[in-house]
Scaffold this motif. Structure first.
Motif, PDB file in Angstrom:
ATOM      1  N   GLU A  25       1.231  -1.452   0.530  1.00 23.46           N
ATOM      2  CA  GLU A  25       0.448  -0.690   0.124  1.00 23.46           C
ATOM      3  C   GLU A  25       1.060   1.186  -0.184  1.00 23.46           C
ATOM      4  O   GLU A  25       0.373   2.184  -0.566  1.00 23.46           O
ATOM      5  N   SER A  62       3.220   1.697  -1.573  1.00 22.39           N
ATOM      6  CA  SER A  62       3.957   1.571  -2.522  1.00 22.39           C
ATOM      7  C   SER A  62       3.673   2.902  -3.560  1.00 22.39           C
ATOM      8  O   SER A  62       4.146   3.338  -3.800  1.00 22.39           O
ATOM      9  N   GLY A  63       2.172   3.290  -3.377  1.00 26.09           N
ATOM     10  CA  GLY A  63       1.775   3.866  -4.003  1.00 26.09           C
ATOM     11  C   GLY A  63       1.361   3.584  -5.269  1.00 26.09           C
ATOM     12  O   GLY A  63       0.785   3.831  -5.990  1.00 26.09           O
ATOM     13  N   GLU A  64       0.730   2.380  -5.867  1.00 26.84           N
ATOM     14  CA  GLU A  64       1.340   1.795  -6.908  1.00 26.84           C
ATOM     15  C   GLU A  64      -1.090   1.623  -6.456  1.00 26.84           C
ATOM     16  O   GLU A  64      -1.291   0.780  -5.789  1.00 26.84           O
ATOM     17  N   SER A  65      -1.377   1.826  -7.201  1.00 24.47           N
ATOM     18  CA  SER A  65      -2.751   2.102  -8.050  1.00 24.47           C
ATOM     19  C   SER A  65      -3.279   0.656  -7.163  1.00 24.47           C
ATOM     20  O   SER A  65      -4.415   0.803  -7.271  1.00 24.47           O
ATOM     21  N   ALA A  66      -2.735  -0.151  -8.378  1.00 24.64           N
ATOM     22  CA  ALA A  66      -3.075  -1.484  -8.133  1.00 24.64           C
ATOM     23  C   ALA A  66      -2.712  -2.371  -6.935  1.00 24.64           C
ATOM     24  O   ALA A  66      -3.514  -3.784  -6.562  1.00 24.64           O
ATOM     25  N   GLN A  81      -3.615  -1.003  -3.553  1.00 18.15           N
ATOM     26  CA  GLN A  81      -3.966  -0.771  -2.216  1.00 18.15           C
ATOM     27  C   GLN A  81      -4.893  -0.702  -2.145  1.00 18.15           C
ATOM     28  O   GLN A  81      -5.172  -0.323  -0.402  1.00 18.15           O
ATOM     29  N   ASP A  82      -5.792  -2.458  -1.737  1.00 23.39           N
ATOM     30  CA  ASP A  82      -6.469  -2.895  -1.483  1.00 23.39           C
ATOM     31  C   ASP A  82      -5.679  -3.990  -0.015  1.00 23.39           C
ATOM     32  O   ASP A  82      -5.133  -4.781  -0.763  1.00 23.39           O
ATOM     33  N   ASN A 103      -4.475  -7.921  -2.178  1.00 24.71           N
ATOM     34  CA  ASN A 103      -3.809  -8.192  -1.796  1.00 24.71           C
ATOM     35  C   ASN A 103      -2.524  -9.684  -0.447  1.00 24.71           C
ATOM     36  O   ASN A 103      -2.305  -9.980  -1.170  1.00 24.71           O
TER      37      ASN A 103
END
Length: 395
Positions: free
Chosen positions: A307, A309-313, A315-316, A320
């Motif tokens: 989360e 990392s800031g990567e949109s994919a 964020q959940d 994950n």
């Protein structure tokens, strides 16, 4: 050493037992709704674990594969957290470590709601830059990387005993990453500056800890060749599979051969192998098991780092966790954004994923069995259950 005649406690087991598997036997001291399983062969924890998992509900299996944490040193709060969530593990962070060893031993006792099936209580006790126990004065990788391998064995023998004395069964403490570059994030924590140096020291560290806390190798497949801090992003490298196998893989392979029972998968991208982070990659789990011969428990690094990392994919946290277990992790670790509700949300998500088919039921069974087997081994060997003269019972 396995204790002869061990009585193994667990959740209700309904499956019939074959002659060579444990036979469920209710006992008067078991909590309501549980049975105790007496292993026909006390050394056969695999059969015992399989029997226990066969009798678990889907939710109990999902809870078994989660390791969480909450920031407190209040024993009652921690005990309630473990009882309410039913999760299989707890990681001690700095916010969970009180002033003295005796106080910590009382705290870990509170986390153990059933001594016959203790949770996997873990800690990042590398020494040096990553030290949770203020009384750990053993040498760390900061200096061990320049010393003979025998020094690593001695240091981790002492560290493993220190961890175990605190009631902690698993040490996330052995850095198998390799780098000679002082500018790399992992440099000070790495035991080896070359693959050969890493092999010698990682093997020695596992050997040193082998009689005490269960060793964990991290961060597979190797942080040393992936620039960046995985707490802030997904370090990435284009290193080829062949180069990896001849270099960064070697300390991990040595630690596996030395008997390390836990392998932590890092949030690292080796783009020539898989575009997904290794922690979410079925390919890397297959490599660890089929090519390096790992048969133990696979666990993610903190999923909160994905989360962060800031990567949109990524964020959940629930998505994950589902992806991580489906990829081959036997346990998911959540720290950075963990609160009292996080573990329950992840358990709910894993249950729903089995229902939808996103997570094969067989994969969850396999993961829960590996976790349960290690928990039974802790109980059988008495790791983390040593007497403590100055501890007060949790209650």
């Amino acid at each position: 050493m396995i204790v002869a005649g061990l009585v193994i406690g667990a959740l209700a087991v309904a499956a019939p037992a074959a002659a060579s598997t444990p036979t469920p036997t209710p006992t008067s001291d078991a909590p309501t709704g549980t049975v105790r399983v007496v292993a026909a062969d006390p050394a056969d924890t695999q059969a015992a674990a399989s029997a226990l998992v066969a009798g678990m509900s889907l939710r109990e299996k999902a809870a078994a594969v989660v390791m969480g944490t909450i920031p407190t040193t209040d024993a009652g709060t921690l005990r309630q957290y473990m009882t309410t969530t039913g999760i299989g593990g707890f990681i001690l962070m700095g916010s969970n470590v009180p002033a003295t060893e005796g106080q910590l031993r009382a705290l870990t006792a509170a986390l153990t709601t059933d001594p016959a099936l203790p949770p996997l209580i873990a800690i990042d006790e590398e020494g040096g830059d990553v030290t949770r126990l203020p009384w750990d004065t053993y040498p760390s990788s900061v200096t061990l990387k320049d010393q003979p391998a025998a020094d690593s064995e001695e240091a981790f023998a002492g560290r493993g005993a220190l961890v175990l004395r605190a009631g902690v069964g698993v040490n996330f403490g052995i850095i198998a990453d390799v780098t000679a570059d002082p500018s790399m994030f992992i440099f000070r924590r790495a035991l080896g500056t070359t693959p050969d140096a890493g092999v010698a020291r990682v093997q020695a560290a596992v050997t040193g800890e082998s009689d005490d806390a269960l060793s964990t190798l991290k961060h597979f497949p190797g942080h040393g060749s992936a620039p960046g801090d995985s707490h802030l992003g997904i370090p990435t490298t284009g290193m080829s599979k062949a180069t990896w196998a001849a270099t960064d893989a070697l300390p991990f392979e040595a630690g596996i051969k030395a008997g390390a029972p836990v392998l932590m998968f890092g949030h690292l991208r080796f783009t020539s192998v898989d575009s997904a982070p290794a922690s979410l990659s079925a390919t890397w789990h297959k490599i660890a098991r089929d090519e390096l011969g790992f048969t133990g428990l696979a666990i993610t690094d903190d999923l909160g780092m994905l989360e962060a990392s800031g990567e949109s994919a990524l964020q959940d946290p629930v998505a994950n966790a589902v992806t991580a277990v489906a990829a081959g992790n036997d346990m998911v670790l959540e720290i950075m954004f963990s609160n009292a509700d996080t573990a329950t949300r992840i358990v709910d998500g894993l249950v729903a994923a089995v229902g939808s088919g996103a997570l094969p039921a067989q994969r969850l069974d396999e993961a829960a069995t590996r976790v349960t087997r290690l928990r039974l081994e802790l109980a059988a060997e008495g790791r983390g259950l040593m007497p403590c003269a100055d501890c007060t019972p949790a209650g």
